[in-house]
Design an enzyme around this catalytic site. Structure first.
Site, PDB file in Angstrom:
ATOM      1  N   ARG A  24       0.840  -1.214   0.000  1.00 40.43           N
ATOM      2  CA  ARG A  24       0.000   0.000   0.000  1.00 40.43           C
ATOM      3  C   ARG A  24       0.872   1.260   0.000  1.00 40.43           C
ATOM      4  O   ARG A  24       0.592   2.236   0.697  1.00 40.43           O
ATOM      5  CB  ARG A  24      -0.922   0.024   1.224  1.00 40.43           C
ATOM      6  CG  ARG A  24      -1.991  -1.023   1.223  1.00 40.43           C
ATOM      7  CD  ARG A  24      -2.958  -0.861   0.044  1.00 40.43           C
ATOM      8  NE  ARG A  24      -4.074  -1.763   0.166  1.00 40.43           N
ATOM      9  CZ  ARG A  24      -4.034  -3.050  -0.165  1.00 40.43           C
ATOM     10  NH1 ARG A  24      -2.937  -3.587  -0.660  1.00 40.43           N
ATOM     11  NH2 ARG A  24      -5.101  -3.819  -0.029  1.00 40.43           N
ATOM     12  N   SER A  72     -10.691  -0.819   3.895  1.00 37.79           N
ATOM     13  CA  SER A  72      -9.823  -1.019   5.067  1.00 37.79           C
ATOM     14  C   SER A  72      -9.358   0.344   5.554  1.00 37.79           C
ATOM     15  O   SER A  72      -8.808   1.116   4.776  1.00 37.79           O
ATOM     16  CB  SER A  72      -8.565  -1.809   4.695  1.00 37.79           C
ATOM     17  OG  SER A  72      -8.880  -3.088   4.228  1.00 37.79           O
ATOM     18  N   GLU A 103      -4.611   3.323   6.455  1.00 39.74           N
ATOM     19  CA  GLU A 103      -4.426   3.009   5.046  1.00 39.74           C
ATOM     20  C   GLU A 103      -5.118   4.087   4.225  1.00 39.74           C
ATOM     21  O   GLU A 103      -4.686   4.446   3.130  1.00 39.74           O
ATOM     22  CB  GLU A 103      -5.019   1.621   4.774  1.00 39.74           C
ATOM     23  CG  GLU A 103      -4.743   1.035   3.410  1.00 39.74           C
ATOM     24  CD  GLU A 103      -5.771   1.426   2.385  1.00 39.74           C
ATOM     25  OE1 GLU A 103      -5.456   1.421   1.193  1.00 39.74           O
ATOM     26  OE2 GLU A 103      -6.904   1.771   2.776  1.00 39.74           O
TER      27      GLU A 103
HETATM   28  N1  EPU Z   1     -10.429 -12.015   9.924  1.00 38.87           N
HETATM   29  C1  EPU Z   1     -10.971 -12.211  11.165  1.00 38.87           C
HETATM   30  N2  EPU Z   1     -12.223 -11.721  11.420  1.00 38.87           N
HETATM   31  C2  EPU Z   1     -12.948 -11.071  10.481  1.00 38.87           C
HETATM   32  C3  EPU Z   1     -12.400 -10.882   9.186  1.00 38.87           C
HETATM   33  C4  EPU Z   1     -11.134 -11.342   8.949  1.00 38.87           C
HETATM   34  O1  EPU Z   1     -10.347 -12.795  12.048  1.00 38.87           O
HETATM   35  O2  EPU Z   1     -14.057 -10.669  10.784  1.00 38.87           O
HETATM   36  C5  EPU Z   1      -9.081 -12.516   9.665  1.00 38.87           C
HETATM   37  C6  EPU Z   1      -9.092 -13.876   9.020  1.00 38.87           C
HETATM   38  O3  EPU Z   1      -8.049 -14.634   9.576  1.00 38.87           O
HETATM   39  C7  EPU Z   1      -8.790 -13.574   7.571  1.00 38.87           C
HETATM   40  C8  EPU Z   1      -7.834 -12.411   7.734  1.00 38.87           C
HETATM   41  O4  EPU Z   1      -8.382 -11.656   8.821  1.00 38.87           O
HETATM   42  O5  EPU Z   1      -8.207 -14.650   6.950  1.00 38.87           O
HETATM   43  C9  EPU Z   1      -7.698 -11.531   6.531  1.00 38.87           C
HETATM   44  O6  EPU Z   1      -8.969 -10.986   6.146  1.00 38.87           O
HETATM   45  P1  EPU Z   1      -9.256 -10.541   4.646  1.00 38.87           P
HETATM   46  O7  EPU Z   1      -9.029 -11.669   3.720  1.00 38.87           O
HETATM   47  O8  EPU Z   1     -10.612  -9.897   4.615  1.00 38.87           O
HETATM   48  O9  EPU Z   1      -8.112  -9.482   4.323  1.00 38.87           O
HETATM   49  P2  EPU Z   1      -7.518  -8.222   5.067  1.00 38.87           P
HETATM   50  O10 EPU Z   1      -6.062  -8.467   5.279  1.00 38.87           O
HETATM   51  O11 EPU Z   1      -8.301  -7.857   6.278  1.00 38.87           O
HETATM   52  C10 EPU Z   1      -6.759  -7.034   2.883  1.00 38.87           C
HETATM   53  C11 EPU Z   1      -6.797  -5.658   2.275  1.00 38.87           C
HETATM   54  C12 EPU Z   1      -8.117  -5.421   1.547  1.00 38.87           C
HETATM   55  C13 EPU Z   1      -8.318  -6.522   0.522  1.00 38.87           C
HETATM   56  C14 EPU Z   1      -8.307  -7.888   1.231  1.00 38.87           C
HETATM   57  C15 EPU Z   1      -8.448  -9.038   0.284  1.00 38.87           C
HETATM   58  C16 EPU Z   1      -5.370  -4.217   3.569  1.00 38.87           C
HETATM   59  C17 EPU Z   1      -5.289  -3.081   4.536  1.00 38.87           C
HETATM   60  N3  EPU Z   1      -6.585  -4.641   3.278  1.00 38.87           N
HETATM   61  O12 EPU Z   1      -7.701  -7.072   3.955  1.00 38.87           O
HETATM   62  O13 EPU Z   1      -7.987  -4.190   0.858  1.00 38.87           O
HETATM   63  O14 EPU Z   1      -9.527  -6.357  -0.188  1.00 38.87           O
HETATM   64  O15 EPU Z   1      -7.043  -8.022   1.919  1.00 38.87           O
HETATM   65  O16 EPU Z   1      -7.267  -9.221  -0.426  1.00 38.87           O
HETATM   66  O17 EPU Z   1      -4.328  -4.682   3.088  1.00 38.87           O
HETATM   67  C18 EPU Z   1      -8.298  -1.826   1.124  1.00 38.87           C
HETATM   68  O18 EPU Z   1      -7.098  -1.701   0.991  1.00 38.87           O
HETATM   69  O19 EPU Z   1      -9.083  -0.838   1.311  1.00 38.87           O
HETATM   70  C19 EPU Z   1      -8.876  -3.154   1.092  1.00 38.87           C
HETATM   71  C20 EPU Z   1     -10.152  -3.354   1.266  1.00 38.87           C
END
Ligand code: EPU
Length: 339
Positions: free
Chosen positions: A165, A237, A334
Protein backbone atom coordinates in the site's frame (compact mmCIF):
# COMPACT_ATOMS: atom_id res chain seq x y z
CA UNK A 1 -13.72 23.83 -17.97
CA UNK A 2 -15.86 24.99 -15.09
CA UNK A 3 -14.57 25.96 -11.66
CA UNK A 4 -17.38 25.57 -9.15
CA UNK A 5 -17.42 27.22 -5.74
CA UNK A 6 -18.23 25.80 -2.30
CA UNK A 7 -18.75 22.23 -3.42
CA UNK A 8 -19.49 19.82 -0.54
CA UNK A 9 -16.86 17.09 -0.49
CA UNK A 10 -19.22 14.63 1.17
CA UNK A 11 -20.78 14.20 -2.28
CA UNK A 12 -17.35 13.40 -3.72
CA UNK A 13 -16.07 10.87 -1.20
CA UNK A 14 -17.30 7.31 -0.56
CA UNK A 15 -17.07 7.95 3.20
CA UNK A 16 -19.73 10.65 2.55
CA UNK A 17 -17.82 12.98 4.79
CA UNK A 18 -16.18 16.37 4.23
CA UNK A 19 -17.03 20.06 4.23
CA UNK A 20 -17.01 22.34 1.17
CA UNK A 21 -14.17 22.76 -1.29
CA UNK A 22 -13.70 26.51 -1.85
CA UNK A 23 -13.14 25.70 -5.55
CA UNK A 24 -13.73 22.43 -7.39
CA UNK A 25 -13.08 21.46 -11.00
CA UNK A 26 -12.84 18.35 -13.13
CA UNK A 27 -9.78 18.09 -15.42
CA UNK A 28 -10.76 16.15 -18.55
CA UNK A 29 -7.36 16.33 -20.27
CA UNK A 30 -3.69 16.88 -19.45
CA UNK A 31 -4.03 20.43 -20.77
CA UNK A 32 -6.98 21.18 -18.51
CA UNK A 33 -5.13 19.64 -15.60
CA UNK A 34 -2.10 21.86 -16.19
CA UNK A 35 -4.28 24.95 -16.67
CA UNK A 36 -5.99 24.26 -13.32
CA UNK A 37 -2.68 23.67 -11.53
CA UNK A 38 -1.31 26.94 -12.96
CA UNK A 39 -4.48 28.73 -11.86
CA UNK A 40 -4.07 27.41 -8.30
CA UNK A 41 -0.42 28.50 -8.25
CA UNK A 42 -1.26 31.99 -9.54
CA UNK A 43 -3.96 32.45 -6.94
CA UNK A 44 -1.97 30.78 -4.15
CA UNK A 45 -4.66 28.17 -3.61
CA UNK A 46 -3.74 24.95 -1.81
CA UNK A 47 -4.22 22.07 -4.24
CA UNK A 48 -5.94 18.77 -3.62
CA UNK A 49 -5.93 16.17 -6.39
CA UNK A 50 -8.64 13.53 -6.20
CA UNK A 51 -10.08 10.65 -8.12
CA UNK A 52 -13.55 9.66 -7.04
CA UNK A 53 -12.71 9.95 -3.34
CA UNK A 54 -12.81 6.28 -2.40
CA UNK A 55 -9.74 6.28 -0.17
CA UNK A 56 -9.85 9.62 1.61
CA UNK A 57 -11.29 11.04 4.78
CA UNK A 58 -11.92 14.70 3.98
CA UNK A 59 -12.02 17.23 6.84
CA UNK A 60 -15.30 18.66 8.16
CA UNK A 61 -13.84 22.14 7.56
CA UNK A 62 -13.56 21.33 3.86
CA UNK A 63 -10.69 22.49 1.63
CA UNK A 64 -9.59 26.13 1.48
CA UNK A 65 -8.11 25.89 -2.00
CA UNK A 66 -8.81 24.14 -5.29
CA UNK A 67 -9.84 20.49 -5.52
CA UNK A 68 -9.15 18.93 -8.91
CA UNK A 69 -10.90 15.72 -9.82
CA UNK A 70 -8.83 13.95 -12.47
CA UNK A 71 -11.36 12.96 -15.13
CA UNK A 72 -8.99 12.06 -17.97
CA UNK A 73 -10.68 9.29 -19.93
CA UNK A 74 -9.77 6.85 -22.69
CA UNK A 75 -8.84 3.16 -22.95
CA UNK A 76 -6.57 1.49 -25.48
CA UNK A 77 -5.55 -2.12 -25.89
CA UNK A 78 -2.63 -3.05 -28.11
CA UNK A 79 -1.22 -6.45 -29.01
CA UNK A 80 2.53 -6.68 -28.61
CA UNK A 81 4.96 -8.77 -30.70
CA UNK A 82 5.75 -10.92 -27.64
CA UNK A 83 2.07 -11.96 -27.35
CA UNK A 84 1.22 -9.72 -24.38
CA UNK A 85 -1.34 -6.92 -24.44
CA UNK A 86 -0.73 -3.40 -23.27
CA UNK A 87 -3.86 -1.87 -21.74
CA UNK A 88 -3.67 1.89 -21.24
CA UNK A 89 -6.38 3.79 -19.40
CA UNK A 90 -6.79 7.45 -18.52
CA UNK A 91 -6.48 8.19 -14.80
CA UNK A 92 -10.17 9.13 -14.54
CA UNK A 93 -11.51 5.85 -15.90
CA UNK A 94 -13.45 3.75 -13.42
CA UNK A 95 -11.17 0.96 -12.26
CA UNK A 96 -13.74 -1.81 -12.16
CA UNK A 97 -15.06 -1.03 -15.66
CA UNK A 98 -11.52 -1.48 -16.94
CA UNK A 99 -11.28 -4.82 -15.13
CA UNK A 100 -14.64 -5.88 -16.61
CA UNK A 101 -13.46 -4.90 -20.11
CA UNK A 102 -10.25 -6.89 -19.75
CA UNK A 103 -12.13 -9.94 -18.46
CA UNK A 104 -14.59 -9.83 -21.37
CA UNK A 105 -11.74 -9.46 -23.88
CA UNK A 106 -9.94 -12.49 -22.43
CA UNK A 107 -6.97 -10.54 -21.01
CA UNK A 108 -5.48 -12.00 -17.82
CA UNK A 109 -3.96 -9.96 -15.00
CA UNK A 110 -6.60 -7.72 -13.41
CA UNK A 111 -9.37 -10.20 -12.53
CA UNK A 112 -8.38 -10.58 -8.83
CA UNK A 113 -8.70 -6.81 -8.50
CA UNK A 114 -12.41 -6.89 -9.41
CA UNK A 115 -14.88 -4.76 -7.50
CA UNK A 116 -12.42 -2.22 -6.08
CA UNK A 117 -14.01 1.23 -6.03
CA UNK A 118 -12.21 4.25 -7.45
CA UNK A 119 -10.31 5.36 -10.51
CA UNK A 120 -7.44 3.91 -12.53
CA UNK A 121 -5.17 6.82 -11.55
CA UNK A 122 -5.44 6.04 -7.85
CA UNK A 123 -4.29 2.43 -8.18
CA UNK A 124 -0.50 2.98 -8.44
CA UNK A 125 -0.47 5.62 -5.71
CA UNK A 126 -1.20 3.15 -2.95
CA UNK A 127 -0.29 0.03 -4.92
CA UNK A 128 -3.84 -1.27 -4.67
CA UNK A 129 -4.03 -4.97 -3.88
CA UNK A 130 -6.54 -7.70 -3.20
CA UNK A 131 -6.83 -11.49 -3.30
CA UNK A 132 -3.17 -12.14 -3.94
CA UNK A 133 -2.48 -9.54 -6.64
CA UNK A 134 -1.11 -6.02 -6.39
CA UNK A 135 -1.26 -3.48 -9.20
CA UNK A 136 2.56 -3.40 -9.22
CA UNK A 137 2.50 -6.99 -10.57
CA UNK A 138 0.91 -5.83 -13.84
CA UNK A 139 2.03 -2.22 -14.27
CA UNK A 140 4.13 -1.49 -17.34
CA UNK A 141 4.31 2.31 -17.04
CA UNK A 142 2.68 5.14 -15.09
CA UNK A 143 2.31 8.42 -16.94
CA UNK A 144 2.43 11.51 -14.75
CA UNK A 145 2.39 15.26 -14.96
CA UNK A 146 4.94 17.06 -12.82
CA UNK A 147 3.22 19.73 -10.71
CA UNK A 148 6.30 21.98 -10.61
CA UNK A 149 6.68 22.45 -14.38
CA UNK A 150 3.91 20.59 -16.24
CA UNK A 151 6.35 18.08 -17.77
CA UNK A 152 5.19 14.58 -18.65
CA UNK A 153 7.14 11.57 -17.40
CA UNK A 154 6.62 7.89 -17.89
CA UNK A 155 7.72 5.81 -14.91
CA UNK A 156 8.49 2.10 -14.97
CA UNK A 157 7.69 -0.01 -11.85
CA UNK A 158 11.18 0.28 -10.31
CA UNK A 159 10.88 4.10 -10.46
CA UNK A 160 7.61 3.85 -8.54
CA UNK A 161 9.22 2.15 -5.48
CA UNK A 162 6.15 0.07 -4.81
CA UNK A 163 5.63 -1.44 -1.37
CA UNK A 164 2.66 -2.71 0.61
CA UNK A 165 0.00 0.00 0.00
CA UNK A 166 2.88 2.33 -0.77
CA UNK A 167 4.71 3.98 -3.66
CA UNK A 168 7.00 6.85 -4.56
CA UNK A 169 3.86 8.94 -5.25
CA UNK A 170 2.70 8.44 -1.69
CA UNK A 171 6.17 9.05 -0.26
CA UNK A 172 6.52 12.34 -2.17
CA UNK A 173 3.01 13.79 -2.23
CA UNK A 174 2.43 16.95 -4.23
CA UNK A 175 5.07 16.19 -6.88
CA UNK A 176 3.19 14.34 -9.59
CA UNK A 177 -0.34 13.73 -10.81
CA UNK A 178 -1.00 10.36 -12.43
CA UNK A 179 -2.61 10.93 -15.83
CA UNK A 180 -2.64 7.40 -17.30
CA UNK A 181 -1.63 3.86 -16.39
CA UNK A 182 -0.45 1.11 -18.76
CA UNK A 183 -0.73 -2.53 -17.69
CA UNK A 184 0.83 -5.57 -19.33
CA UNK A 185 -1.73 -8.36 -19.62
CA UNK A 186 -1.78 -11.80 -21.19
CA UNK A 187 -4.10 -13.93 -23.32
CA UNK A 188 -2.69 -17.06 -21.68
CA UNK A 189 -4.63 -18.39 -18.72
CA UNK A 190 -2.67 -17.50 -15.58
CA UNK A 191 -4.98 -17.77 -12.55
CA UNK A 192 -3.68 -16.52 -9.19
CA UNK A 193 -5.62 -18.54 -6.65
CA UNK A 194 -3.33 -18.81 -3.63
CA UNK A 195 -5.25 -16.29 -1.47
CA UNK A 196 -7.20 -18.27 1.11
CA UNK A 197 -10.69 -17.08 0.16
CA UNK A 198 -10.13 -17.93 -3.52
CA UNK A 199 -8.49 -21.27 -2.75
CA UNK A 200 -11.53 -22.21 -0.67
CA UNK A 201 -13.92 -21.00 -3.33
CA UNK A 202 -12.36 -23.14 -6.07
CA UNK A 203 -11.39 -26.18 -4.00
CA UNK A 204 -13.96 -28.46 -5.65
CA UNK A 205 -13.54 -26.94 -9.09
CA UNK A 206 -12.25 -29.59 -11.50
CA UNK A 207 -11.09 -27.39 -14.39
CA UNK A 208 -8.96 -24.28 -14.39
CA UNK A 209 -11.32 -21.40 -13.58
CA UNK A 210 -12.00 -18.95 -16.39
CA UNK A 211 -11.43 -15.21 -16.14
CA UNK A 212 -15.14 -14.73 -15.59
CA UNK A 213 -15.22 -17.47 -12.90
CA UNK A 214 -12.51 -15.59 -11.00
CA UNK A 215 -14.13 -12.18 -11.41
CA UNK A 216 -17.48 -13.59 -10.27
CA UNK A 217 -15.84 -15.29 -7.26
CA UNK A 218 -14.00 -12.13 -6.20
CA UNK A 219 -17.16 -10.02 -6.51
CA UNK A 220 -19.06 -12.57 -4.47
CA UNK A 221 -16.40 -12.74 -1.73
CA UNK A 222 -16.18 -8.94 -1.60
CA UNK A 223 -19.95 -8.56 -1.33
CA UNK A 224 -19.86 -10.78 1.76
CA UNK A 225 -17.09 -8.76 3.43
CA UNK A 226 -17.57 -5.16 2.35
CA UNK A 227 -20.46 -2.82 2.99
CA UNK A 228 -22.65 -1.82 0.06
CA UNK A 229 -21.50 1.67 -0.91
CA UNK A 230 -25.05 2.54 -1.93
CA UNK A 231 -26.14 2.09 1.68
CA UNK A 232 -23.12 3.07 3.81
CA UNK A 233 -20.19 5.43 3.71
CA UNK A 234 -16.77 3.77 3.82
CA UNK A 235 -13.28 3.85 2.35
CA UNK A 236 -12.62 0.10 2.74
CA UNK A 237 -9.82 -1.02 5.07
CA UNK A 238 -9.17 1.94 7.33
CA UNK A 239 -5.77 0.71 8.57
CA UNK A 240 -2.87 -1.16 7.01
CA UNK A 241 -2.08 -4.64 8.20
CA UNK A 242 0.93 -4.08 10.50
CA UNK A 243 4.32 -5.42 9.50
CA UNK A 244 6.42 -6.46 12.49
CA UNK A 245 9.74 -8.23 13.07
CA UNK A 246 9.83 -12.03 13.45
CA UNK A 247 11.07 -11.48 17.00
CA UNK A 248 8.03 -9.36 17.81
CA UNK A 249 5.80 -11.99 16.18
CA UNK A 250 7.30 -14.74 18.36
CA UNK A 251 6.45 -12.68 21.46
CA UNK A 252 2.92 -12.04 20.21
CA UNK A 253 2.43 -15.75 19.52
CA UNK A 254 3.20 -16.56 23.17
CA UNK A 255 -0.10 -14.85 23.98
CA UNK A 256 -1.98 -15.32 20.70
CA UNK A 257 -0.72 -18.53 19.05
CA UNK A 258 -3.33 -18.40 16.24
CA UNK A 259 -2.57 -14.91 14.97
CA UNK A 260 -2.54 -15.11 11.13
CA UNK A 261 0.76 -13.92 9.65
CA UNK A 262 2.33 -13.80 6.22
CA UNK A 263 5.99 -13.35 5.17
CA UNK A 264 6.72 -9.70 4.35
CA UNK A 265 10.41 -9.71 3.43
CA UNK A 266 13.56 -10.56 5.32
CA UNK A 267 12.85 -10.92 9.07
CA UNK A 268 9.42 -9.34 8.77
CA UNK A 269 5.86 -10.63 8.95
CA UNK A 270 2.52 -9.06 8.08
CA UNK A 271 -0.14 -9.58 10.75
CA UNK A 272 -3.87 -9.74 10.09
CA UNK A 273 -5.27 -6.67 11.79
CA UNK A 274 -8.85 -7.84 11.17
CA UNK A 275 -8.05 -10.88 13.31
CA UNK A 276 -6.55 -8.76 16.11
CA UNK A 277 -9.57 -6.43 16.06
CA UNK A 278 -11.94 -9.38 16.09
CA UNK A 279 -10.29 -11.85 18.50
CA UNK A 280 -8.01 -9.77 20.67
CA UNK A 281 -9.72 -6.38 20.89
CA UNK A 282 -13.35 -7.50 20.53
CA UNK A 283 -14.11 -4.56 18.30
CA UNK A 284 -15.99 -6.27 15.48
CA UNK A 285 -19.39 -4.62 15.06
CA UNK A 286 -18.70 -2.08 17.80
CA UNK A 287 -20.38 1.27 17.19
CA UNK A 288 -19.78 4.77 18.48
CA UNK A 289 -22.84 6.70 17.36
CA UNK A 290 -22.87 6.68 13.54
CA UNK A 291 -19.42 5.04 13.23
CA UNK A 292 -19.05 1.26 13.11
CA UNK A 293 -16.30 -1.31 12.94
CA UNK A 294 -18.01 -3.31 10.19
CA UNK A 295 -19.77 -6.45 11.44
CA UNK A 296 -18.32 -8.69 8.73
CA UNK A 297 -14.84 -7.13 8.39
CA UNK A 298 -13.67 -5.11 11.39
CA UNK A 299 -10.80 -3.49 9.45
CA UNK A 300 -13.46 -1.57 7.55
CA UNK A 301 -14.84 1.51 9.28
CA UNK A 302 -18.35 2.50 8.27
CA UNK A 303 -20.30 5.74 8.40
CA UNK A 304 -23.78 4.40 9.06
CA UNK A 305 -25.26 7.85 8.48
CA UNK A 306 -24.36 11.40 9.42
CA UNK A 307 -20.86 10.78 10.85
CA UNK A 308 -18.36 13.63 10.70
CA UNK A 309 -14.64 13.33 10.00
CA UNK A 310 -14.09 14.16 13.66
CA UNK A 311 -16.30 11.21 14.72
CA UNK A 312 -14.40 8.86 12.42
CA UNK A 313 -10.99 10.10 13.52
CA UNK A 314 -12.01 9.71 17.18
CA UNK A 315 -13.17 6.15 16.51
CA UNK A 316 -9.95 5.34 14.62
CA UNK A 317 -7.88 6.72 17.52
CA UNK A 318 -9.89 4.55 19.90
CA UNK A 319 -9.24 1.45 17.73
CA UNK A 320 -5.52 2.27 17.47
CA UNK A 321 -5.21 2.71 21.24
CA UNK A 322 -6.95 -0.64 21.88
CA UNK A 323 -4.49 -2.38 19.54
CA UNK A 324 -1.52 -0.61 21.10
CA UNK A 325 -2.63 -1.49 24.60
CA UNK A 326 -3.29 -5.18 23.87
CA UNK A 327 -0.41 -5.93 21.48
CA UNK A 328 2.11 -3.09 21.65
CA UNK A 329 1.67 -2.54 17.89
CA UNK A 330 1.26 1.00 16.55
CA UNK A 331 -1.11 0.75 13.58
CA UNK A 332 -1.22 3.20 10.68
CA UNK A 333 -4.13 4.38 8.55
CA UNK A 334 -4.43 3.01 5.05
CA UNK A 335 -6.97 5.68 4.16
CA UNK A 336 -5.61 9.11 3.28
CA UNK A 337 -6.72 11.13 6.32
CA UNK A 338 -6.64 14.82 5.35
CA UNK A 339 -6.43 17.57 7.93
N1 EPU B 1 -10.43 -12.01 9.92
C1 EPU B 1 -10.97 -12.21 11.17
N2 EPU B 1 -12.22 -11.72 11.42
C2 EPU B 1 -12.95 -11.07 10.48
C3 EPU B 1 -12.40 -10.88 9.19
C4 EPU B 1 -11.13 -11.34 8.95
O1 EPU B 1 -10.35 -12.80 12.05
O2 EPU B 1 -14.06 -10.67 10.78
C5 EPU B 1 -9.08 -12.52 9.66
C6 EPU B 1 -9.09 -13.88 9.02
O3 EPU B 1 -8.05 -14.63 9.58
C7 EPU B 1 -8.79 -13.57 7.57
C8 EPU B 1 -7.83 -12.41 7.73
O4 EPU B 1 -8.38 -11.66 8.82
O5 EPU B 1 -8.21 -14.65 6.95
C9 EPU B 1 -7.70 -11.53 6.53
O6 EPU B 1 -8.97 -10.99 6.15
P1 EPU B 1 -9.26 -10.54 4.65
O7 EPU B 1 -9.03 -11.67 3.72
O8 EPU B 1 -10.61 -9.90 4.61
O9 EPU B 1 -8.11 -9.48 4.32
P2 EPU B 1 -7.52 -8.22 5.07
O10 EPU B 1 -6.06 -8.47 5.28
O11 EPU B 1 -8.30 -7.86 6.28
C10 EPU B 1 -6.76 -7.03 2.88
C11 EPU B 1 -6.80 -5.66 2.28
C12 EPU B 1 -8.12 -5.42 1.55
C13 EPU B 1 -8.32 -6.52 0.52
C14 EPU B 1 -8.31 -7.89 1.23
C15 EPU B 1 -8.45 -9.04 0.28
C16 EPU B 1 -5.37 -4.22 3.57
C17 EPU B 1 -5.29 -3.08 4.54
N3 EPU B 1 -6.58 -4.64 3.28
O12 EPU B 1 -7.70 -7.07 3.95
O13 EPU B 1 -7.99 -4.19 0.86
O14 EPU B 1 -9.53 -6.36 -0.19
O15 EPU B 1 -7.04 -8.02 1.92
O16 EPU B 1 -7.27 -9.22 -0.43
O17 EPU B 1 -4.33 -4.68 3.09
C18 EPU B 1 -8.30 -1.83 1.12
O18 EPU B 1 -7.10 -1.70 0.99
O19 EPU B 1 -9.08 -0.84 1.31
C19 EPU B 1 -8.88 -3.15 1.09
C20 EPU B 1 -10.15 -3.35 1.27
Amino acid sequence: MVIEENVPLNNHTTFRVGGPARFFAVARSREELWALITHAKDKNLPLLIMGTGSNILAPDEGWKGLVIEVGIMGKQFSDQPDGTILATAGAGENWDSLVADCVSKGFWGLENLSGIPGTVGATPIQNVGAYGVEIKDVIDTVEVLEIKNGETHSFIPTDCRFGYRDSFFKQEPGRYVVTAVTMRLSRNAAPTLHYRDLREHFKNHKETPSLLDIRTAVLEIRSRKFPDLRKFGTAGSFFKNPIITTTHLAKLQERFPDVPHFPAGEGREKISLAWLLDRVCNLKGVTHGPVESFKRQPLVIVNTGGATAKDIRAFADFVASCVKEKTGIAIEPEVNVLS
